[in-house]
Design an enzyme around this catalytic site. Structure first.
Site, short mmCIF file in Angstrom:
data_model
loop_
_atom_site.label_atom_id
_atom_site.label_comp_id
_atom_site.label_asym_id
_atom_site.label_seq_id
_atom_site.Cartn_x
_atom_site.Cartn_y
_atom_site.Cartn_z
N CYS A 18 1.12 -1.40 0.18
CA CYS A 18 0.26 0.13 -0.09
C CYS A 18 0.80 1.00 -0.12
O CYS A 18 1.32 1.75 -0.89
CB CYS A 18 -1.10 0.24 0.75
SG CYS A 18 -2.19 1.37 0.82
N HIS A 126 -3.66 -4.75 0.53
CA HIS A 126 -2.39 -5.55 0.81
C HIS A 126 -3.00 -7.03 1.48
O HIS A 126 -4.58 -7.77 1.47
CB HIS A 126 -3.60 -4.70 2.94
CG HIS A 126 -2.87 -3.90 2.49
ND1 HIS A 126 -2.13 -3.11 3.59
CD2 HIS A 126 -3.82 -2.21 2.69
CE1 HIS A 126 -2.01 -2.10 4.27
NE2 HIS A 126 -2.73 -1.71 3.57
N GLU A 128 -1.64 -9.23 3.36
CA GLU A 128 -2.67 -9.90 4.83
C GLU A 128 -3.51 -9.80 4.73
O GLU A 128 -3.94 -10.40 5.79
CB GLU A 128 -1.37 -8.95 5.29
CG GLU A 128 -1.51 -7.34 5.68
CD GLU A 128 -1.40 -6.36 4.92
OE1 GLU A 128 -1.59 -4.98 5.90
OE2 GLU A 128 -0.84 -6.86 3.78
#
Length: 135
Positions: A18, A126, A128
């Site tokens: 990001c 993202h 994750e």
């Protein structure tokens, strides 16, 4: 910026997420849209404050890139999108590995492998935030 520079000088791998993608691009000579929706003609919404990490859009994976090699049967993917800034001009020595679809904002970058320097890659999304088994 100091950490990116120190890692690059030491030849250590760097992976940005990001804002990390944005910082890497600027650190190596690229520029950003300060607000994609108002500065990039035809831009789709890249950030929704209400849905946050549940806001998604498609990306097109660039054929022949390392990212394409990692996902050989997939030319598009759905990614989360929580940013309002994005790459305007790509830093020299980098390549775009994925573009947002349909507005064409860079969403994944990697330093050219033939540069002879350390590994640097980044995604605007993202990874994750994805739940196991999600695509």
């Amino acid at each position: 910026l100091a950490v990116v520079e120190a890692f690059e000088q030491a030849g250590k791998p760097i992976f940005g997420v990001c804002r990390g993608l944005q910082l890497i691009n600027v650190a190596f000579g690229g520029s950003l849209y300060q607000d994609i929706e108002t500065q990039h003609p035809g831009a789709q919404q890249h950030r929704n404050a209400v849905t946050y990490d549940q806001h998604f859009h498609e990306v097109e994976i660039v054929p022949g890139t390392r990212l394409a090699q990692m996902y050989p049967q997939q030319s598009r993917a759905v990614v989360n999108s929580i940013h309002h800034q994005g790459i305007k001009n790509l830093a020299p020595g980098f390549e775009i590995e994925a573009w947002s679809h349909p507005d064409g904002v860079p969403e994944a970058i990697r330093r050219h492998a033939h540069s002879g320097r350390g590994y640097i890659a980044a995604t605007q999304w993202h990874p994750e935030f994805f739940k196991p088994g999600a695509s």
